[in-house]
Design a protein around this motif. Structure first.
Motif, mmCIF file in Angstrom:
data_model
loop_
_atom_site.group_PDB
_atom_site.id
_atom_site.type_symbol
_atom_site.label_atom_id
_atom_site.label_comp_id
_atom_site.label_asym_id
_atom_site.label_seq_id
_atom_site.Cartn_x
_atom_site.Cartn_y
_atom_site.Cartn_z
ATOM 1 N N TYR A 38 -34.917 -31.869 2.604
ATOM 2 C CA TYR A 38 -33.506 -31.977 2.966
ATOM 3 C C TYR A 38 -32.953 -30.588 3.267
ATOM 4 C CZ TYR A 38 -34.379 -35.975 -0.181
ATOM 5 O OH TYR A 38 -34.913 -37.067 -0.830
ATOM 6 N N TYR A 61 -29.095 -28.835 3.364
ATOM 7 C CA TYR A 61 -27.677 -29.000 3.040
ATOM 8 C C TYR A 61 -26.912 -27.754 3.478
ATOM 9 C CZ TYR A 61 -28.845 -32.866 -0.153
ATOM 10 O OH TYR A 61 -29.283 -34.047 -0.701
ATOM 11 N N LEU A 90 -25.119 -32.883 3.118
ATOM 12 C CA LEU A 90 -26.411 -33.111 3.752
ATOM 13 C C LEU A 90 -26.315 -32.947 5.263
ATOM 14 C CD1 LEU A 90 -29.394 -34.088 3.373
ATOM 15 C CD2 LEU A 90 -28.544 -36.381 3.881
ATOM 16 N N GLN A 133 -32.460 -34.979 6.852
ATOM 17 C CA GLN A 133 -33.448 -35.414 5.869
ATOM 18 C C GLN A 133 -34.738 -35.762 6.613
ATOM 19 O OE1 GLN A 133 -32.196 -38.999 3.904
ATOM 20 N NE2 GLN A 133 -33.885 -39.016 2.455
ATOM 21 N N GLN A 156 -34.043 -34.587 -6.464
ATOM 22 C CA GLN A 156 -34.187 -33.497 -5.514
ATOM 23 C C GLN A 156 -34.162 -32.165 -6.254
ATOM 24 O OE1 GLN A 156 -31.553 -33.777 -2.094
ATOM 25 N NE2 GLN A 156 -31.635 -36.012 -2.179
ATOM 26 N N PHE A 205 -33.846 -28.008 -5.671
ATOM 27 C CA PHE A 205 -33.228 -27.120 -4.696
ATOM 28 C C PHE A 205 -33.833 -25.727 -4.703
ATOM 29 C CE2 PHE A 205 -29.637 -29.424 -2.911
ATOM 30 C CZ PHE A 205 -29.607 -30.539 -3.732
#
Lengths: 115, 113
Positions: free
Chosen positions: A33, A35, A45, A48, A104, A106
């Protein structure tokens, strides 16, 4: 286990220039993803990926933003040309699979300043 | 439109005080719920998550959150904060099956020694 890697960590450019960000997800994670986090807001977002295919890019400003995930591992996000309002932190995240109950993870983000 | 709301963007409290941060969402259907924390100079880290089962979930560093389905809420709590809890806290929600996280605006929490 190594986390999500991103580079560069910081970038300063002038408006109308182009810029690219790189992300390497956690090994074995199929979903990736991107962002955008503008100061004072939560991450939003942009796109994806599931392996090397796009699952959702509905919030990506396609007139200036593009992203790819060749070979289903690393990914690059590009902005061309940049605008002042693109100043933000760009976060990459990955998860093991798509669907169901996934967490998720990061990366540290790339902080972009457009002058 | 689907949204996640966090109120009281700036919270200042003393060590040993109790902390509660509210999170409300507007999604229908089955949701996955998360709290992420970002310490100064660090990246977003998962604090705790709720997928199903016991609506009271415990996370790292003494944090817990309660899912109240009827109120569309997932509030975060810690009974006694420490200076090291100074951070920004984000609530995030995804719909079961699509993983797309929607974040609230975050709570900036400052703990005074």
């Amino acid at each position: 286990e190594a986390g999500v890697a991103q580079s560069p960590r910081y970038k300063i450019i002038e408006k109308r220039q182009s810029v690219a960000f790189w992300c390497n997800p956690i090994s074995g994670h199929a979903t990736l993803y991107w962002y955008q986090q503008i100061l004072g807001q939560g991450p939003k977002l942009l796109i994806q990926f599931q392996n090397n295919g796009v699952v959702d890019d509905s919030q990506l400003p396609k007139d200036r933003f593009s992203a790819e995930r060749l070979k289903g591992v690393d990914s690059t996000l590009k902005i061309q040309p940049a605008k002042l309002e693109d100043s933000a932190v760009y976060l990459c995240a990955s998860s093991l699979r798509f669907g169901g109950q996934e967490t998720q993870y990061f990366g540290p983000g790339t902080r972009l300043l457009v002058l | 439109a689907q949204s996640v709301s966090q109120h009281n963007h700036h919270v200042i409290l003393s060590e040993a005080a109790s902390l509660e941060l509210g999170c409300n969402y507007s999604y229908g259907g089955t949701v996955n719920l998360f709290w992420y924390v970002q310490y100064p100079g660090q990246h977003l880290q998962l604090l705790l998550k709720y997928f199903s089962g016991d609506p009271l979930v415990k996370g790292i560093k003494g944090f817990e959150a309660e899912f109240i389905k009827s109120k569309f809420s997932f509030n975060l709590r810690k009974p006694s904060v420490q200076w090291s809890d100074t951070a920004e806290y984000f609530c995030a929600v995804s719909l079961y099956g699509n993983n797309r996280l929607a974040f609230g605006k975050g709570n900036q929490v400052v703990v005074i020694p």
